[in-house]
Design a protein around this motif. Sequence first.
Motif, short mmCIF file in Angstrom:
data_model
loop_
_atom_site.label_atom_id
_atom_site.label_comp_id
_atom_site.label_asym_id
_atom_site.label_seq_id
_atom_site.Cartn_x
_atom_site.Cartn_y
_atom_site.Cartn_z
N ASP A 75 89.43 33.77 62.50
CA ASP A 75 88.13 33.43 63.05
C ASP A 75 88.27 32.51 64.26
O ASP A 75 87.49 31.60 64.46
CB ASP A 75 87.28 32.75 61.96
CG ASP A 75 85.82 32.61 62.36
OD1 ASP A 75 85.35 33.43 63.14
OD2 ASP A 75 85.18 31.65 61.90
N CYS A 76 89.30 32.77 65.06
CA CYS A 76 89.56 31.91 66.23
C CYS A 76 88.41 32.00 67.23
O CYS A 76 87.87 33.07 67.48
CB CYS A 76 90.87 32.33 66.89
SG CYS A 76 91.23 31.41 68.41
N GLY A 77 88.06 30.87 67.78
CA GLY A 77 87.05 30.84 68.82
C GLY A 77 87.48 29.91 69.94
O GLY A 77 88.09 28.87 69.69
N VAL A 78 87.18 30.28 71.17
CA VAL A 78 87.47 29.44 72.32
C VAL A 78 86.21 29.33 73.17
O VAL A 78 85.30 30.15 73.06
CB VAL A 78 88.63 30.01 73.18
CG1 VAL A 78 89.92 30.00 72.41
CG2 VAL A 78 88.30 31.41 73.66
N ARG A 79 86.17 28.31 74.01
CA ARG A 79 84.99 28.10 74.85
C ARG A 79 84.91 29.18 75.93
O ARG A 79 85.85 29.35 76.72
CB ARG A 79 85.04 26.71 75.49
CG ARG A 79 83.78 26.38 76.27
CD ARG A 79 83.73 24.91 76.62
NE ARG A 79 84.85 24.50 77.47
CZ ARG A 79 85.08 23.25 77.82
NH1 ARG A 79 84.30 22.28 77.37
NH2 ARG A 79 86.09 22.94 78.60
N VAL A 80 83.80 29.90 75.93
CA VAL A 80 83.62 30.97 76.93
C VAL A 80 82.37 30.72 77.77
O VAL A 80 81.99 31.57 78.58
CB VAL A 80 83.53 32.35 76.25
CG1 VAL A 80 84.84 32.71 75.58
CG2 VAL A 80 82.38 32.39 75.24
N SER A 81 81.73 29.57 77.58
CA SER A 81 80.47 29.30 78.29
C SER A 81 80.66 29.21 79.79
O SER A 81 79.72 29.45 80.56
CB SER A 81 79.85 28.00 77.76
OG SER A 81 80.75 26.91 77.90
N ASP A 82 81.87 28.85 80.24
CA ASP A 82 82.13 28.75 81.68
C ASP A 82 82.23 30.12 82.34
O ASP A 82 82.11 30.24 83.56
CB ASP A 82 83.42 27.97 81.94
CG ASP A 82 83.32 26.51 81.51
OD1 ASP A 82 82.18 26.01 81.47
OD2 ASP A 82 84.35 25.91 81.21
N ASP A 83 82.48 31.15 81.54
CA ASP A 83 82.67 32.49 82.09
C ASP A 83 82.19 33.53 81.08
O ASP A 83 82.97 34.30 80.52
CB ASP A 83 84.16 32.71 82.40
CG ASP A 83 84.38 33.87 83.36
OD1 ASP A 83 83.39 34.52 83.73
OD2 ASP A 83 85.55 34.10 83.74
N TYR A 85 80.65 36.30 81.22
CA TYR A 85 80.82 37.72 81.51
C TYR A 85 82.20 38.23 81.10
O TYR A 85 82.39 39.43 80.87
CB TYR A 85 80.58 38.00 83.00
CG TYR A 85 79.16 37.73 83.43
CD1 TYR A 85 78.12 38.59 83.06
CD2 TYR A 85 78.84 36.61 84.19
CE1 TYR A 85 76.81 38.34 83.45
CE2 TYR A 85 77.54 36.35 84.58
CZ TYR A 85 76.52 37.21 84.20
OH TYR A 85 75.23 36.95 84.57
N ASP A 86 83.15 37.32 81.02
CA ASP A 86 84.52 37.71 80.64
C ASP A 86 84.89 37.21 79.25
O ASP A 86 86.08 37.11 78.92
CB ASP A 86 85.53 37.16 81.67
CG ASP A 86 85.54 37.96 82.95
OD1 ASP A 86 85.34 39.19 82.89
OD2 ASP A 86 85.75 37.34 84.02
N GLN A 87 83.90 36.90 78.42
CA GLN A 87 84.19 36.31 77.12
C GLN A 87 85.07 37.21 76.26
O GLN A 87 85.95 36.73 75.53
CB GLN A 87 82.89 35.99 76.37
CG GLN A 87 82.03 37.20 76.05
CD GLN A 87 80.81 36.81 75.21
OE1 GLN A 87 80.58 35.65 74.92
NE2 GLN A 87 80.01 37.80 74.83
N GLU A 88 84.87 38.51 76.36
CA GLU A 88 85.67 39.43 75.55
C GLU A 88 87.13 39.40 75.98
O GLU A 88 88.05 39.38 75.14
CB GLU A 88 85.11 40.85 75.68
CG GLU A 88 85.75 41.86 74.75
CD GLU A 88 85.10 43.23 74.87
OE1 GLU A 88 85.67 44.20 74.34
OE2 GLU A 88 84.02 43.34 75.51
#
Length: 266
Positions: A75-83, A85-88
């Motif tokens: 269930d790893c998660g990383v911060r994608v709020s800065d980008d 559109y490329d979260q995937e």
Amino acid sequence: KETQSHWLNGQDETGDITRTANIEHVWRTIRAQLSSKSTSSTEDNNNNNNNHKSTSDHHHDHDKHSRPIMLVTADCGVRVSDDPYDQEKILAPFIFAQLTTALGILGHNGSLIIKFLTLLEPISIDIMYLLNCVFTSVNIAKPSSTKSSSSEVYAICTGFKGMDSQYIDKMIQYMNETMDNNNNKKGTTTAGDSGDSDSRTKPVFIPPFIPLSLIPDSFMDQMVQQAQYFANHQKEHIEQRLALFENLSREEKAIIAQVRDTNTTM
């Protein structure tokens, strides 16, 4: 904190699962623990049954039970709020690293539950195809406990068929070739690390592990169908939330803004 003594943070103690040295350290540690338990159990059975086996026989029995882990959750998660559109693509290296770790310890007929953020990028399709090759059943689900407006989904994989060590080695080799997991660039940080955005390097976008030309068109069609299904579900709930917000009074909107600002500064 009660379980912290059972955490494995890898060889370098960073917990960075995209570094192959840390994955291999997790494998060794878990296998050593399981080997110790298996040996103790075998010795107890031998003593109870007065069954005197040779060392080679004992080793043979141990090998058959050397990977008894039957469930792995990722269930790893990383911060994608800065980008966003490329979260995937940002999450893909971590998903592949989790998958590599899991396949190296999972027992025959075991199960894996692993998180994705949408499934449209080539690397995501690639990982899903790999899952379908090594598991009897793979289903995509969105638990009710997740945010209905998010793109978060889970692959529920059951009936692990097993995987030859040479293919696990190829996954490790692929990670070494495509990810900065050996920390060759000193002073860099990975996506999701704390710190100012200017101090972080750009996330690593990895190519497919299996060439897309080898993936059947029928599988591609299924991926498109499921992507459309979950995208429509997400869109519907976003529109519902927007409509709800528009109907709020000025006082209610002010309360929401105050709560949001409080949570942001905490």
